[in-house]
Design an enzyme around this catalytic site. Structure first.
Site, PDB file in Angstrom:
ATOM      1  NE  ARG A  88      -4.033  -2.127   1.488  1.00 19.70           N
ATOM      2  CZ  ARG A  88      -3.797  -3.431   1.335  1.00 19.70           C
ATOM      3  NH1 ARG A  88      -2.656  -3.950   1.723  1.00 19.70           N
ATOM      4  NH2 ARG A  88      -4.709  -4.218   0.803  1.00 19.70           N
TER       5      ARG A  88
ATOM      6  CG  HIS B 150      -2.310 -13.898   1.188  1.00 15.59           C
ATOM      7  ND1 HIS B 150      -2.181 -12.584   1.577  1.00 15.59           N
ATOM      8  CD2 HIS B 150      -3.524 -14.292   1.646  1.00 15.59           C
ATOM      9  CE1 HIS B 150      -3.265 -12.204   2.249  1.00 15.59           C
ATOM     10  NE2 HIS B 150      -4.092 -13.222   2.307  1.00 15.59           N
TER      11      HIS B 150
ATOM     12  CB  CYS C   4      -3.186 -32.578 -11.493  1.00 15.33           C
ATOM     13  SG  CYS C   4      -1.528 -32.039 -11.951  1.00 15.33           S
TER      14      CYS C   4
ATOM     15  CB  CYS D 115      -0.177 -29.171 -15.930  1.00 14.20           C
ATOM     16  SG  CYS D 115       0.317 -30.636 -15.002  1.00 14.20           S
TER      17      CYS D 115
ATOM     18  CG  ASN E  68       2.167  -1.125  10.979  1.00 16.00           C
ATOM     19  OD1 ASN E  68       2.595  -0.150  10.378  1.00 16.00           O
ATOM     20  ND2 ASN E  68       1.498  -2.095  10.386  1.00 16.00           N
TER      21      ASN E  68
ATOM     22  CG  ASP F  56      12.536   0.017  10.900  1.00 18.41           C
ATOM     23  OD1 ASP F  56      12.049   0.100   9.757  1.00 18.41           O
ATOM     24  OD2 ASP F  56      13.463  -0.751  11.203  1.00 18.41           O
ATOM     25  CB  ILE F  57       9.629  -4.385  11.592  1.00 18.69           C
ATOM     26  CG1 ILE F  57       8.134  -4.066  11.559  1.00 18.69           C
ATOM     27  CG2 ILE F  57       9.874  -5.867  11.855  1.00 18.69           C
ATOM     28  CD1 ILE F  57       7.438  -4.524  10.294  1.00 18.69           C
TER      29      ILE F  57
END
Ligand code: NAD
Ligand code: ZN
Length: 253
Positions: A42, A127, A138, A160, A226, A243-244
């Site tokens: 974002r 995700h 498959c 595939c 965050n 800051d992480i």
């Protein structure tokens, strides 16, 4: 809810929280990988703001869009394909190794938790993963190297060899349902932990963003890490604003 924004105070608070917890689950979003050079989704300069991801139904129904998706995938891999884990990843890997962190639920597709040495059994990828592809029919795993070679030679999207099905990166697109098994494992982790660390996620993409609240409702302390406000700040016990990499650095060595 308490907001801690001075770096030394944030580190002390994190250290104390980890010290008194025994079953920690980390929930990570794109913010843990920004210091590695992978832009988040974002932010203003994100490539995804210019090139909107192609929806799942269009990928399936439109062969030209499918080829475009593969073209973009290889172009992005040229830029981001060789990034290395950052301080947040290394810190979590150390905390997994010392049995403090029992699981990592990630929205990221960049494979950087695995690259920091965390075994697959401790990672839930909500995700998917962009480091390989699968057949949508498959389920066979396909490696990106041969797909790329063929794509560069023919320009055709991969099919595939076993069943003729459509091959797609093993990531979840908009409009594609999340893997049921991953949701189930994430739920078990969220409901079984005593500290839930939501790190670098804007906490707006559902159903992923439901897990911090689920953990809180099941008795875990909820900590959000965050550098900006999130919609779940009010639900959290503590917000570490900063800051992480800086906040997790003491655990990264
Ligand atoms: P997001 O981009 O929506 O939010 C990232 C959050 O992290 C933001 O709130 C931002 O302020 C914060 N942040 C960024 N860098 C930070 C730093 N150094 N320190 C502290 N905070 C920082 O990401 P999301 O919530 O994970 O959702 C994006 C979706 O896009 C995910 O579902 C994911 O699948 C996908 N995505 C993945 C990657 C990746 O794999 N690295 C990158 C971009 C997007
Ligand atoms: Zn197949």
């Amino acid at each position: 809810m308490e907001i801690v924004s001075r770096i030394d105070a944030a580190r002390i608070a994190l250290d104390a929280l980890i010290e008194r917890s025994t079953r920690i689950v980390a929930f990570t979003g794109a913010g843990i990988s920004t210091e590695c050079g992978v832009p988040d989704f974002r932010s203003k300069n994100s490539p995804w703001q210019r090139l909107k991801p192609i929806d799942f139904d269009i990928f399936i129904s439109d062969v030209l869009q499918r080829e475009e998706a593969w073209r973009r995938k290889f172009a992005l891999d040229d830029i981001y394909g060789h990034v290395q884990p950052g301080r947040g990843h290394w810190a979590l890997a150390n905390l997994v190794a010392s049995n403090k962190v029992v699981g990592i639920i990630t929205q990221n597709i960049d494979n950087l938790h695995q690259a920091s040495g965390v075994a697959a059994e401790h990672i839930v990828e909500l995700h998917g993963n962009g480091a390989y592809a699968t057949c949508l029919d498959c389920g066979k795993r396909h490696e990106l190297g041969p797909i790329r070679r063929d794509f560069m030679a023919t320009g055709a999207a991969p099919i595939c060899g076993d069943c003729g099905g459509i091959v797609k990166t093993a990531t979840i697109s908009f409009g594609q349902s999340l893997p049921e098994a991953a949701i189930q494992r994430a739920y078990e982790m969220a409901t079984g932990c005593d500290l839930f660390l939501a790190i670098g996620s804007s906490l707006v993409v559902y159903p992923a963003a439901a897990f911090p609240t689920i953990a809180r409702q099941h008795g875990a302390r909820l900590v959000i890490v965050n550098d900006e406000k999130t919609p779940l700040d009010d639900v959290a016990d503590i917000v570490l604003r900063g800051d992480i990499g800086d906040i997790f650095e003491p655990f990264a060595a």
